[in-house]
Design a protein around this motif. Structure first.
Motif, PDB file in Angstrom:
ATOM      1  N   GLY A 135       0.764  -1.141   0.023  1.00 41.15           N
ATOM      2  CA  GLY A 135       0.007  -0.017  -0.022  1.00 41.15           C
ATOM      3  C   GLY A 135       1.016   1.183   0.081  1.00 41.15           C
ATOM      4  O   GLY A 135       2.151   1.179  -0.058  1.00 41.15           O
ATOM      5  N   ASP A 136       0.159   2.441  -0.120  1.00 39.80           N
ATOM      6  CA  ASP A 136       0.944   3.500  -0.194  1.00 39.80           C
ATOM      7  C   ASP A 136       1.592   3.913   1.224  1.00 39.80           C
ATOM      8  O   ASP A 136       1.046   3.908   2.244  1.00 39.80           O
ATOM      9  CB  ASP A 136       0.018   4.843  -0.373  1.00 39.80           C
ATOM     10  N   ASN A 137       3.012   4.386   1.188  1.00 37.66           N
ATOM     11  CA  ASN A 137       3.709   4.758   2.227  1.00 37.66           C
ATOM     12  C   ASN A 137       3.769   3.877   3.403  1.00 37.66           C
ATOM     13  O   ASN A 137       3.554   4.379   4.659  1.00 37.66           O
ATOM     14  CB  ASN A 137       3.141   6.196   2.523  1.00 37.66           C
ATOM     15  N   GLY A 196      -0.671   5.455   3.902  1.00 42.91           N
ATOM     16  CA  GLY A 196      -1.559   6.118   2.774  1.00 42.91           C
ATOM     17  C   GLY A 196      -1.065   7.490   2.176  1.00 42.91           C
ATOM     18  O   GLY A 196      -0.125   8.044   2.926  1.00 42.91           O
ATOM     19  N   ASN A 197      -1.281   7.990   1.198  1.00 43.12           N
ATOM     20  CA  ASN A 197      -1.033   9.155   0.553  1.00 43.12           C
ATOM     21  C   ASN A 197      -1.731  10.246   0.722  1.00 43.12           C
ATOM     22  O   ASN A 197      -2.802  10.038   0.033  1.00 43.12           O
ATOM     23  CB  ASN A 197      -0.259   8.803  -0.744  1.00 43.12           C
ATOM     24  N   ILE A 198      -1.296  11.549   1.166  1.00 42.63           N
ATOM     25  CA  ILE A 198      -2.307  12.706   1.144  1.00 42.63           C
ATOM     26  C   ILE A 198      -1.618  13.893   0.138  1.00 42.63           C
ATOM     27  O   ILE A 198      -0.378  13.942   0.150  1.00 42.63           O
ATOM     28  CB  ILE A 198      -2.365  13.315   2.430  1.00 42.63           C
ATOM     29  N   VAL A 199      -2.653  14.177  -0.760  1.00 38.92           N
ATOM     30  CA  VAL A 199      -2.001  15.449  -1.683  1.00 38.92           C
ATOM     31  C   VAL A 199      -3.121  16.658  -1.258  1.00 38.92           C
ATOM     32  O   VAL A 199      -4.209  16.452  -1.128  1.00 38.92           O
ATOM     33  CB  VAL A 199      -2.304  14.856  -3.253  1.00 38.92           C
ATOM     34  N   SER A 212      -6.520  14.928  -2.520  1.00 31.72           N
ATOM     35  CA  SER A 212      -6.809  13.501  -2.566  1.00 31.72           C
ATOM     36  C   SER A 212      -6.018  12.859  -1.437  1.00 31.72           C
ATOM     37  O   SER A 212      -5.230  13.160  -1.035  1.00 31.72           O
ATOM     38  CB  SER A 212      -6.533  12.943  -3.918  1.00 31.72           C
ATOM     39  N   GLN A 213      -6.444  11.560  -1.083  1.00 33.01           N
ATOM     40  CA  GLN A 213      -5.751  10.810  -0.095  1.00 33.01           C
ATOM     41  C   GLN A 213      -6.188   9.378  -0.530  1.00 33.01           C
ATOM     42  O   GLN A 213      -7.294   9.068  -0.777  1.00 33.01           O
ATOM     43  CB  GLN A 213      -6.255  11.161   1.288  1.00 33.01           C
ATOM     44  N   THR A 214      -5.164   8.540  -0.179  1.00 30.69           N
ATOM     45  CA  THR A 214      -5.267   7.102  -0.399  1.00 30.69           C
ATOM     46  C   THR A 214      -5.615   6.450   0.998  1.00 30.69           C
ATOM     47  O   THR A 214      -5.269   6.839   1.929  1.00 30.69           O
ATOM     48  CB  THR A 214      -4.319   6.333  -1.160  1.00 30.69           C
ATOM     49  N   ALA A 215      -6.167   5.322   0.860  1.00 29.55           N
ATOM     50  CA  ALA A 215      -6.534   4.413   2.287  1.00 29.55           C
ATOM     51  C   ALA A 215      -5.210   4.042   3.122  1.00 29.55           C
ATOM     52  O   ALA A 215      -4.204   3.739   2.166  1.00 29.55           O
ATOM     53  CB  ALA A 215      -7.318   3.491   1.968  1.00 29.55           C
ATOM     54  N   SER A 216      -5.266   4.098   4.283  1.00 21.32           N
ATOM     55  CA  SER A 216      -4.265   3.495   4.881  1.00 21.32           C
ATOM     56  C   SER A 216      -4.594   1.915   5.075  1.00 21.32           C
ATOM     57  O   SER A 216      -5.632   1.475   4.984  1.00 21.32           O
ATOM     58  CB  SER A 216      -4.191   3.762   6.395  1.00 21.32           C
ATOM     59  N   LYS A 217      -3.587   1.125   5.051  1.00 21.03           N
ATOM     60  CA  LYS A 217      -3.823  -0.482   4.895  1.00 21.03           C
ATOM     61  C   LYS A 217      -2.768  -1.063   5.862  1.00 21.03           C
ATOM     62  O   LYS A 217      -1.841  -0.659   6.293  1.00 21.03           O
ATOM     63  CB  LYS A 217      -3.631  -0.757   3.692  1.00 21.03           C
ATOM     64  N   LEU A 218      -3.433  -2.556   6.193  1.00 21.78           N
ATOM     65  CA  LEU A 218      -2.263  -3.342   6.631  1.00 21.78           C
ATOM     66  C   LEU A 218      -1.964  -4.403   5.576  1.00 21.78           C
ATOM     67  O   LEU A 218      -3.105  -4.741   5.031  1.00 21.78           O
ATOM     68  CB  LEU A 218      -2.686  -4.137   8.067  1.00 21.78           C
ATOM     69  N   VAL A 219      -0.921  -4.797   5.300  1.00 19.06           N
ATOM     70  CA  VAL A 219      -0.656  -5.705   4.272  1.00 19.06           C
ATOM     71  C   VAL A 219       0.318  -6.552   4.946  1.00 19.06           C
ATOM     72  O   VAL A 219       1.147  -6.517   5.660  1.00 19.06           O
ATOM     73  CB  VAL A 219       0.362  -4.821   3.296  1.00 19.06           C
ATOM     74  N   GLY A 240      -8.691   2.609   6.764  1.00 19.99           N
ATOM     75  CA  GLY A 240      -9.382   3.737   6.712  1.00 19.99           C
ATOM     76  C   GLY A 240      -9.087   4.800   5.605  1.00 19.99           C
ATOM     77  O   GLY A 240      -8.005   4.873   5.040  1.00 19.99           O
ATOM     78  N   ASP A 241     -10.076   5.187   4.848  1.00 21.18           N
ATOM     79  CA  ASP A 241      -9.886   6.396   3.704  1.00 21.18           C
ATOM     80  C   ASP A 241      -9.145   7.568   4.226  1.00 21.18           C
ATOM     81  O   ASP A 241      -8.645   8.094   3.665  1.00 21.18           O
ATOM     82  CB  ASP A 241     -11.258   6.447   2.898  1.00 21.18           C
ATOM     83  N   GLU A 242      -9.589   8.046   5.421  1.00 20.61           N
ATOM     84  CA  GLU A 242      -9.140   9.296   5.656  1.00 20.61           C
ATOM     85  C   GLU A 242      -8.530   9.057   7.073  1.00 20.61           C
ATOM     86  O   GLU A 242      -8.472  10.141   7.887  1.00 20.61           O
ATOM     87  CB  GLU A 242     -10.453  10.053   6.008  1.00 20.61           C
ATOM     88  N   SER A 243      -8.117   8.126   7.569  1.00 24.39           N
ATOM     89  CA  SER A 243      -7.166   8.016   8.895  1.00 24.39           C
ATOM     90  C   SER A 243      -5.911   7.355   8.292  1.00 24.39           C
ATOM     91  O   SER A 243      -5.845   6.322   7.840  1.00 24.39           O
ATOM     92  CB  SER A 243      -8.031   7.249   9.794  1.00 24.39           C
TER      93      SER A 243
END
Lengths: 640, 356
Positions: free
Chosen positions: B202-204, B222-225, B234-241, B257-260
């Motif tokens: 996932g991002d970052n 996640g990535n935040i612009v 825009s922002q990408t979701a945070s994830k556990l991979v 989460g999409d915004e956390s």
């Protein structure tokens, strides 16, 4: 440091000064000498305030030093220095450096970006006057003058002798200084040119703990190169009017000092500062009108350890009209209107940021009871981008009870508008500016007395107590309401109180003068409320006690002074970190002698004579014992 | 007679008082036995980084143990602590160095210099590996000779290399992007010091842990612009991979989460429960079983924390709170299910706990 080029320019300028010609006879028709063309505003409206004027010997013997070097030795003011020749900020009476205004010829030099001024880049040789105004009485100077003002100024050119002055300095750590002043006037025009160049390696040695015990390390990356030029003209444009122009440019190239805890540093900062002013003054017997304009430009190029450069620059355009009126023997009115347009661009902003500030100020001074009672009422209101800030007031008074005893005091309300960094710092993951900030506001008061007696043994004793309160104090902290991002907010209420004691004793024995001076200041500055909750947090880097003692004297053309400063311990954080108390002492020796039509002066100075190991800012080594010798040459200045 | 007894008792009390004061000021060799080191990063440019020690047996915390022992300033921004055998490495982001101290007395025995914005460290094949953000446009892992404390080489990795762990004697590096986007984890062979595998996650990705089954879990921020007016573009979701450490294949991705955007991850004592959360702007410490396919509805601990770690001996959750970077922070112990046990005052800006 690229000082060869600077020295070449200096040489050229010296030649041009010499061609200015000789001093012209005084023209009594104009009779403007008593007109205080360069008089500073505070001299008229600081009634009841504590103002300390730095004496001429101190300024003269420190021509090879910076303004911060002098201020470090004054009571009630704390100069935080980031190493030798590094950034130096001043804070008066325990509040932050943002609460101390720095003005040059009544123009506020505080950066609109961060509200600070680096005092280590202002050479003493470029100025004629230095004064410290303590407390919030400088209402007429507006935002930022909440706890005091440092007044830097240059004299009325028509009050100065024609001549050429040359100063050569050389000191420890490869320090080389060259400055020159040329002054010339005729019937209607007076011109002055000051130039300054300095280069220092600052590779000083300091003790440091190492794996094998204490050893001496060589400080690196603290070199500095500086060049400055100030050109002033004063024209008697008519029988009743004077025009004055000034152009002051400075270039500063400073390697940022390696810290004690780090092995290397290759960061660097270059500053370019330009101040251009033009004043027109019209005088009548009972009133005067002054129109002032100014342009202040500051550029800071910061190169970090990866050679990436941050480019910040700000500019201010200033227009002001000032009106002074004398009503009979008892009343003086001093009023004005000022418009300042500020703009700044930085890598840390999204775009060019601007703001327009318009202010009105007025002060009425009354001299009563045979001029033994002076009372001043002042008022100022400022609008920023057409949004009005609270009107602030000042009430000051001085009463001469008996010939040698004077009481004085003042009370004022004050404010400070947020800096452009506070408002517009670009938001990222960790930090953000806060466009919703409101100005800090507060009040301050002080009272004291002055005892002064002049005879063979002259005595001068003064004492002040003061109190100030600042609400909506702007602090940068993680904000829990904004996902813990670092951002500024009006979160705190601060208070500061203390006392200042000052005493001079001078023994005048004809050819011998002996002078001793004692200054003590006690200060307690606290944040007492945060987010509405009562707390008690001391302000950092603020010593509770500062004591200064000096003793010396003059014998014919010889002057010798010893100065000792003691600072109590300073907290560096609220988790128990602190810098221990320290004391430093300096010795200065000056001798002047006539040489044909000129005056030759030789000054020798030992700084930190007792080799104290200390830090003003944690992790930045300060030099141990060091020396400075300077030679001054004054052509046609025998009156000195 | 009673007066004499009282006087004698008083004298004893006074002498005990003075001897205990003396003991507090003197850190003896071997003092640091059963406990944890807390890295207090301090304020940027304030040179007030410090190390605290929490003694499990005495249930007390001792602050500023480095300066007390060595009588010198530690440096600027203590990013992390790494323990290797009887040495402790203190990685200082703002000072571009790592100080080396003994584990039992904290006496300074060396310095690793010439680092470039160092972040985290691990040890593999007898060498030290330190992630470095450098100038944000490139990322490196410094390879350090632990005998001489000299940098042997710098391995090019992705942007903002952050968390670094050893799995199957290979070095895994999470490229967090620093202040830019990146979405890779790189694997370095410590024999050749070459990147042998790049895994897109996932991002970052910021930190990783290894679970009981040999799978690596990474928390991706996640990535935040941002727009010029400070609003989020825009922002990408945070994830556990979850990644297989043997095949390097992604076995599972769980959206947080999409915004956390959490910053940290750790694992329970039995290595079967993942904990994630904390960091700027993320609320709570959350947990999930290593076999779960989605996050839980409730946080294990509510509140904003700067960092957290799991005590690998007791399974307790230790959280760090940094109210600002001039004031003391707080270390709080919680039971594995989130019940508060006790709080302790630390140095400025606590950002991590390393258990001995």
């Amino acid at each position: 440091m690229k000082c060869k080029k600077a020295n070449g320019i200096l040489f050229y300028l010296l030649l041009s000064i010499h061609c200015f010609g000789q001093k012209q006879p005084e023209d009594s028709v104009f009779n403007l000498k008593e007109v205080v063309v360069n008089s500073f505003r505070y001299q008229n409206i600081a009634t009841g305030a504590t103002v300390k004027q730095i004496d001429s010997f101190t300024l003269q013997s420190a021509r090879s030093q910076s303004v911060s070097d002098i201020l470090m030795q004054q009571g009630g003011i704390i100069v935080t220095s980031y190493g030798q020749g590094g950034l130096a900020n001043a804070a008066i009476r325990g509040n932050s450096s943002n609460h101390t205004a720095i003005v040059w010829n009544d123009i506020n030099l505080q950066s609109p970006m961060n509200g600070s001024v680096n005092l280590s880049v202002i050479p003493v040789c470029m100025i004629d006057n230095l004064a410290i105004q303590y407390g919030g009485s400088g209402v007429a100077y507006g935002s930022g003058a909440m706890s005091g003002i440092i007044h830097i100024g240059n004299d009325n050119l028509f009050n100065q002798e024609n001549g050429l002055h040359l100063n050569l300095g050389m000191g420890s750590f490869g320090n080389k200084i060259l400055s020159a002043t040329g002054k010339s006037e005729n019937k209607i025009l007076a011109s002055n040119l000051k130039v300054f160049a300095q280069q220092a390696d600052n590779d000083f040695s300091f003790p440091s703990a190492s794996l094998s015990g204490t050893r001496f390390n060589n400080q690196t990356n603290a070199g500095v190169g500086q060049f400055g030029i100030l050109q002033e003209n004063q024209l008697k444009s008519s029988k009743n009017s004077v025009v004055k122009t000034s152009v002051w440019y400075q270039h500063y190239d400073k390697d940022i000092q390696t810290r004690l805890s780090a092995d290397t540093n290759n960061t660097n900062q270059k500053d370019n500062n330009l101040i251009v002013t033009g004043n027109w003054k019209y005088l009548q017997a009972d009133y005067s009108i002054t129109c002032k304009s100014g342009f202040v430009f500051n550029q800071v190029l910061y190169r970090d350890q990866f050679q990436s450069i941050t480019n910040n620059h700000s500019s201010s355009g200033i227009g002001e009209v000032e009106y002074k009126k004398v009503f009979g023997k008892h009343f003086n009115l001093h009023t004005g209107i000022n418009n300042t347009y500020e703009s700044a661009i930085s890598n840390s902003y999204n775009e060019l940021k601007t703001r327009n500030r318009t202010s009105f100020y007025g002060a009425l001074k009354s001299k009563l009871i045979n001029e033994k009672l002076h009372i001043l009422i002042g008022i100022r209101n400022e609008s920023v981008n057409f949004s009005t800030n609270p009107t602030v007031f000042n009430l000051g008074g001085e009463a001469e009870l008996i010939k040698w005893l004077k009481l004085k005091g003042n009370i004022s309300t004050n404010y400070r508008i947020p800096t452009l960094n506070d408002l517009y710092w670009r938001e990222d993951i960790y930090a953000s500016g806060n466009p919703k900030l409101v100005p800090e506001s507060g009040w301050s008061a002080d009272a004291g007395f002055v005892i002064k007696k002049v005879s063979i043994v002259s005595f001068d004793f003064s004492n002040n107590v003061y109190y100030s309160k600042i609400k909506n104090w702007i602090v940068w902290e993680p904000n829990p309401l904004k996902k813990n991002k670092w951002m500024p907010d009006n979160r705190e209420l601060g208070q500061s109180y203390g006392l200042e004691f000052h005493n001079n004793i001078k023994l005048d024995l004809g050819t011998i003068d002996i002078l001793t001076k004692n200054e003590y200041s006690y200060n307690k500055s606290l944040i007492i409320q945060k987010d509405g909750k009562a707390i008690e947090e001391p302000l950092l880097y603020n010593p509770t006690h500062h004591y200064m003692f000096s003793a010396g004297g003059t014998f014919k053309s010889l002057t010798l002074f010893y100065i000792q400063n003691l600072f109590s311990k300073r907290l560096t954080d609220l988790a128990g970190g602190y810098l221990p108390h320290y004391e430093t002492a300096d010795l200065s020796l000056g001798i002047k002698t006539k040489l044909l039509d000129s005056m030759l002066g030789l000054y020798f100075r030992i700084n930190n004579i007792w080799n104290a190991q200390y830090q003003v800012r944690k992790d930045y080594a300060m030099p141990m014992r060091n020396y400075l010798i300077s030679l001054s040459f004054d052509l046609n200045r025998l009156k000195e | 007679m009673n007066k004499l007894k009282f006087l004698a008792a008083g004298l004893v009390a006074v002498s005990v008082f003075f001897s205990s004061c003396e003991d507090n000021n003197e850190i003896e060799s071997g003092l640091y036995g059963n406990g944890a080191f807390i890295s207090n990063e301090g304020g940027w440019e304030n040179a007030n980084a410090s190390v605290s020690y929490y003694d499990f047996d005495k249930d007390v915390i001792t602050n500023d143990i480095y300066e007390t022992k060595n009588k010198v300033v530690l440096g600027d921004v203590l990013q992390s602590i790494c323990i290797n055998n009887n040495k402790v490495y203190l990685v200082l982001n703002g000072s571009n160095k790592a100080e080396v101290v003994t584990k039992d007395s904290f006496a300074r025995i060396g310095t690793i210099n010439n680092l470039q914005m160092p972040r985290y460290m691990c040890v593999a094949s007898g060498k030290g590996y330190i992630t470095q953000w450098a100038d944000y446009t490139k990322g490196y892992v410094a390879v350090v000779n632990l005998s001489s404390n000299e940098i042997i080489s710098n391995i090019n990795v992705g942007l903002g290399p952050e968390g670094i762990i050893v799995v199957n004697n290979q070095v895994w590096v999470a490229n967090s992007g620093g202040l830019a986007p990146d979405s890779t984890i790189m694997v370095i062979d410590p024999i050749t010091d070459k990147v042998v595998k790049t895994i897109t996650v996932g991002d970052n990705p910021k930190e990783m842990v290894l679970d009981k089954n040999g799978d690596v879990w990474a928390v991706c921020y996640g990535n935040i612009v941002y727009n010029p007016d400070f609003t989020i573009q825009s922002q990408t979701a945070s994830k556990l991979v979850k990644i297989s450490s043997s095949t390097f294949m992604i076995k599972n991705t769980i959206k947080i989460g999409d915004e956390s955007h959490p910053s940290h991850i750790d694992i329970s004592k039995d290595k079967q429960t993942i904990y994630y959360g904390a960091g700027f702007g993320f609320e709570g410490i959350w947990s999930l079983n290593i076999n779960a396919t989605s996050i839980q509805d409730q946080a294990t601990i509510n509140g904003y924390f700067y960092s957290f770690n799991i005590n690998s001996n007791s399974g307790e959750i230790y959280t760090c709170e940094a109210p600002d970077f001039n004031s003391p922070g707080t270390l709080t112990r919680y039971t594995p299910d989130g019940q508060k046990i006790k709080s302790y005052t630390t140095g400025v800006g606590p950002n991590g706990i390393v258990f001995k």
